[in-house]
Enzyme design. Structure first.
Site, short mmCIF file in Angstrom:
data_model
loop_
_atom_site.label_atom_id
_atom_site.label_comp_id
_atom_site.label_asym_id
_atom_site.label_seq_id
_atom_site.Cartn_x
_atom_site.Cartn_y
_atom_site.Cartn_z
N LYS A 1 100.53 -73.15 -19.70
CA LYS A 1 99.34 -72.96 -20.62
C LYS A 1 99.36 -71.81 -21.33
O LYS A 1 98.89 -71.80 -22.77
CB LYS A 1 98.16 -72.97 -19.85
CG LYS A 1 97.90 -74.39 -18.73
CD LYS A 1 97.69 -75.52 -19.58
CE LYS A 1 97.68 -76.65 -19.06
NZ LYS A 1 97.37 -76.74 -17.60
N ASP B 1 91.65 -70.69 -9.97
CA ASP B 1 92.69 -71.17 -10.95
C ASP B 1 92.44 -70.80 -12.21
O ASP B 1 91.31 -71.08 -12.96
CB ASP B 1 92.60 -72.63 -10.72
CG ASP B 1 93.31 -73.46 -11.73
OD1 ASP B 1 94.26 -72.86 -12.38
OD2 ASP B 1 93.14 -74.65 -11.73
N TRP C 1 90.25 -80.61 -12.99
CA TRP C 1 91.14 -79.72 -12.11
C TRP C 1 90.30 -79.03 -10.93
O TRP C 1 90.98 -78.95 -9.85
CB TRP C 1 91.79 -78.51 -12.85
CG TRP C 1 92.51 -79.06 -14.05
CD1 TRP C 1 92.37 -78.76 -15.47
CD2 TRP C 1 93.77 -79.68 -13.86
NE1 TRP C 1 93.22 -79.59 -16.09
CE2 TRP C 1 94.15 -80.01 -15.26
CE3 TRP C 1 94.58 -80.38 -12.94
CZ2 TRP C 1 95.37 -80.91 -15.51
CZ3 TRP C 1 95.64 -81.17 -13.18
CH2 TRP C 1 96.06 -81.34 -14.56
#
Ligand SMILES: *Cc1c(COP(=O)(O)O)cnc(C)c1O
Length: 351
Positions: free
Chosen positions: A192, A168, A101
């Site tokens: 998530k 993030d 990511w």
């Protein structure tokens, strides 16, 4: 009976939240209308949005000066929006490359300016968090990923920088106590640890915006969304509502300190088994282990069929590791009960 859901994302949500969310589809608030067929500008939905925003501020102890937004496009859209809104013309940004990511985030930033990758753990398949690096003073911002969902590593401390710090936090927001005011911008896809896919949470300090010298298209401009209270266009009402219910659930439970305790307990139980059972081996460096995504493998691949069968029979779902790592990954987001971890550990003991 509901399965033990260790899925990495979209993830398990509290059962009572799912119940309320499904009720709202047929009859929202007793209004004899569905949540997804009323105007997002109706009083009842505006109340949902306000409640969600206030819960975020309350749970994270955010002082004045931070705006909370619910946007669309997932965390992946934030990879480019952060750069678009913060990287100055001819500017530079610093990134810590701790996994898939992060590397996707920095790839997008390169479209807007110079990217300085301060350190990367790619050399060891991203199984650790690099620690020795200096943040250049001329960077417009520094970007980190707090929890590496795929590899099972987590930042235990965040870099000190004079400039802006962007994070993030998709896979561990609301899971542990952190001083959230050390960040200037936080983003997280809802699916998530907060709700269903479709909403992305962005928390941003107002004062850092509007300083790049570039023109930003309206939909990608944080200031536009702030000016319209996340209602510049039609928001993803179901995702926002369900996220609000999860945040409410978390708040009722005692907030982040209460859930952190539970998350620590769950992780300790599984790591203890990984470390004491010779049939298993952990993937991530011990000091960098994630409390949310626990990656491990069998020491003998010949046990795979047996272990998979045991897990299947025990009602365990979503344990397969990401294709880039292999092995297993137990994602233990806030809503996963300790009992599910105990069930997994019991099956591991049979190997
Ligand atoms: C899942 C994930 C993403 C991507 O999220 P989308 O909402 O699917 O774009 C980004 N960063 C991290 C850390 C993630 O876990």
């Amino acid at each position: 009976m509901k399965k033990h859901n260790f899925s990495a994302g979209p993830c398990i949500l509290p059962q009572e939240v799912l119940k309320k969310a499904s009720d709202s589809i047929l009859n929202f608030n007793g209004e004899d209308l569905s949540l997804i067929e009323i105007s997002h500008r109706s009083k009842s939905f505006v109340e949902v949005m306000d409640k969600a925003i206030n819960l975020v501020k309350e749970l994270l102890h955010l002082p004045k000066g931070y705006a909370v937004l619910f946007l669309q496009g997932g965390a992946s859209m934030q990879f480019l929006m952060t750069a678009y809104n913060l990287m100055k013309v001819d500017g530079k940004a610093a990134y810590l490359d701790t996994g898939t990511w992060s590397s996707k985030a920095l790839k997008e930033a390169k479209l807007f300016g110079e990217v300085d990758v301060l350190a990367s753990s790619k050399d060891k398949g991203y199984n650790y968090i690099p620690k020795n690096y200096t943040v250049p003073s001329d960077a417009n911002y520094m970007h980190v990923t707090s929890n590496n969902t795929i590899f099972g590593t987590q930042l235990k401390a965040f870099p000190k920088t004079d400039g802006l710090l962007v994070c993030d936090m998709s896979s561990d927001i609301f899971s542990r106590k952190i001083d959230f005011t050390q960040f200037d911008l936080i983003y997280a896809g809802a699916q998530k640890n907060m709700g269903p896919a479709g909403a992305t949470l962005v928390i941003v300090k107002d004062e850092i915006l509007g300083k790049t010298g570039r023109q930003i298209p309206s939909m990608l401009d944080y200031q536009v969304h702030i000016g319209k209270d996340s209602m510049f266009n039609t928001p993803p009402v179901f995702a926002v509502y369900t996220s609000m219910l999860t945040l409410q659930w978390l708040n009722d439970l005692g907030g982040i300190s209460a859930i952190e305790k539970r998350n620590e307990e769950k992780a300790a139980l599984l790591y203890a088994e990984i470390d004491s059972n010779p049939a298993f081996v952990g993937f991530a460096a011990k000091e960098d282990r994630s409390l949310m995504n626990i990656t491990f493998n069998l020491t003998e691949q010949s046990n795979q069929e047996k272990f998979d069968k045991l897990c299947n029979e025990a009602g365990i779902n979503g344990l397969k590791g990401h294709r880039s790592v292999g092995g297993y990954r137990a994602s233990m987001y806030n809503a996963l009960p300790l009992e599910s971890v105990q069930v997994l550990v019991n099956e591991m003991k049979k190997i």
